[in-house]
Design a protein around this motif. Structure first.
Motif, short mmCIF file in Angstrom:
data_model
loop_
_atom_site.label_atom_id
_atom_site.label_comp_id
_atom_site.label_asym_id
_atom_site.label_seq_id
_atom_site.Cartn_x
_atom_site.Cartn_y
_atom_site.Cartn_z
N VAL A 1 0.98 -1.26 0.41
CA VAL A 1 0.40 0.15 0.14
C VAL A 1 1.25 1.37 -0.06
O VAL A 1 2.07 0.77 0.21
N ASP A 2 -0.08 2.19 -0.43
CA ASP A 2 0.68 3.96 -0.15
C ASP A 2 0.69 3.91 1.04
O ASP A 2 -0.58 4.81 1.66
N TYR A 3 2.13 4.38 1.89
CA TYR A 3 2.14 5.12 2.61
C TYR A 3 1.45 6.13 3.30
O TYR A 3 0.90 7.03 4.42
N PRO A 4 1.51 7.32 2.25
CA PRO A 4 0.56 8.62 2.31
C PRO A 4 -0.77 8.88 2.53
O PRO A 4 -1.11 9.47 3.67
N MET B 1 6.80 8.38 7.05
CA MET B 1 5.26 8.73 7.06
C MET B 1 4.85 10.32 8.26
O MET B 1 4.10 11.16 8.01
N ALA B 2 6.36 10.08 8.68
CA ALA B 2 6.36 11.96 8.98
C ALA B 2 6.27 12.71 8.06
O ALA B 2 5.61 13.48 8.41
N ILE B 3 6.80 13.12 7.19
CA ILE B 3 7.43 13.53 6.04
C ILE B 3 5.05 13.47 5.56
O ILE B 3 5.20 14.89 5.86
N ALA B 4 5.02 12.95 5.20
CA ALA B 4 3.42 13.23 4.95
C ALA B 4 2.64 13.12 5.64
O ALA B 4 1.70 14.63 5.84
N ALA B 5 2.22 13.07 7.40
CA ALA B 5 2.14 13.24 8.14
C ALA B 5 1.71 14.93 8.67
O ALA B 5 0.70 15.99 8.49
N ASN B 6 3.58 15.63 8.33
CA ASN B 6 3.31 16.81 8.72
C ASN B 6 2.53 17.76 7.32
O ASN B 6 2.68 18.76 7.62
N LYS B 7 2.69 16.94 6.72
CA LYS B 7 2.01 17.88 5.19
C LYS B 7 0.31 18.70 5.79
O LYS B 7 -0.38 19.66 4.61
N VAL B 8 -0.25 17.87 6.72
CA VAL B 8 -1.92 18.42 7.24
C VAL B 8 -1.07 19.10 8.38
O VAL B 8 -0.81 18.70 9.12
N ASP B 9 -1.99 20.26 7.82
CA ASP B 9 -1.92 21.47 9.08
C ASP B 9 -2.12 20.92 10.42
O ASP B 9 -3.57 20.20 10.32
N GLY B 10 -1.38 21.00 11.36
CA GLY B 10 -2.54 20.94 12.68
C GLY B 10 -1.39 19.78 13.00
O GLY B 10 -1.33 19.82 15.09
N ALA C 1 4.74 16.78 20.02
CA ALA C 1 4.53 16.28 19.02
C ALA C 1 2.64 15.52 19.37
O ALA C 1 2.63 15.06 20.43
N ASN C 2 1.85 15.16 18.17
CA ASN C 2 1.12 14.89 18.87
C ASN C 2 0.62 13.40 17.78
O ASN C 2 0.17 12.36 17.55
N VAL C 3 1.98 13.10 16.97
CA VAL C 3 1.83 11.64 15.94
C VAL C 3 3.55 11.48 16.52
O VAL C 3 4.25 12.33 16.03
N ILE C 4 3.34 10.51 16.49
CA ILE C 4 5.00 9.17 16.46
C ILE C 4 4.54 9.13 15.12
O ILE C 4 3.45 8.12 14.69
N THR C 5 6.11 8.88 14.63
CA THR C 5 6.53 7.64 13.50
C THR C 5 6.84 6.59 13.78
O THR C 5 8.06 7.07 14.53
N LEU C 6 7.28 5.64 13.95
CA LEU C 6 7.85 3.94 13.94
C LEU C 6 8.12 3.61 13.15
O LEU C 6 7.63 3.39 12.08
N SER C 7 9.45 2.87 12.48
CA SER C 7 10.02 2.28 12.02
C SER C 7 9.85 0.42 12.27
O SER C 7 10.16 0.58 13.36
N GLY C 8 9.43 0.06 11.36
CA GLY C 8 9.06 -1.01 11.03
C GLY C 8 10.26 -2.66 10.77
O GLY C 8 9.91 -3.48 11.08
#
Length: 145
Positions: free
Chosen positions: A40-43, A71-80, A101-108
């Motif tokens: 799937v596409d992570y964004p 995931m961090a790059i994509a999530a940070n595109k959303v305002d807030g 920080a309100n979202v954490i991104t992790l390496s699987g």
């Protein structure tokens, strides 16, 4: 706490275990997928979780992909959203205390599951420090379009 969680195919296995772990810790988990480890596409999934946080459906978001970086790059595109890619419990605490920080991104793929559990625990148990950090977070948020 309501927590929205998602992954891509690379983070799927850890996402499944981390979602169960969050429930064990007493949190309400909103699992936004995927439902299997097909590519799937992570964004797409980062956007869903980010909107859950911004819209108040979740207090925090958790995203897992191969490295956590995309995931961090994509999530940070959303305002807030203030998403941070984290690889240690100390950094998890600091991203909350200093950056709210309100979202954490992790390496699987590059961080083992036990370490990601500790990182997640630190992220969820640390409060924003406010004070001198509040003005800096305001400046970060003012950069949004």
């Amino acid at each position: 706490m309501n927590i929205s969680i998602a992954s891509d195919h690379a983070g799927f296995d850890q996402k499944q275990v981390l979602a169960a772990y969050l429930k064990e810790l007493g949190h309400n988990v909103i699992d936004r997928g995927p439902d299997c480890d097909d590519r799937v596409d992570y964004p797409d999934f980062a956007e869903i979780v980010a909107h859950d946080v911004v819209n108040g459906e979740a207090e925090r978001g958790v995203l897992v992909c191969g490295t956590g970086i995309g995931m961090a790059i994509a999530a940070n595109k959303v305002d807030g959203i203030r998403a941070a890619n984290i690889v240690s419990p100390a950094f998890a605490a600091l991203c909350r205390e200093h950056n709210d920080a309100n979202v954490i991104t992790l390496s699987g793929r590059f961080v083992d599951l036990s370490a990601n559990k500790e990182i997640l625990k630190s992220f969820l148990s640390t409060e924003f420090g406010g004070g001198r950090h509040a003005g800096r977070v305001e400046k970060i948020m003012a950069l949004e379009g």
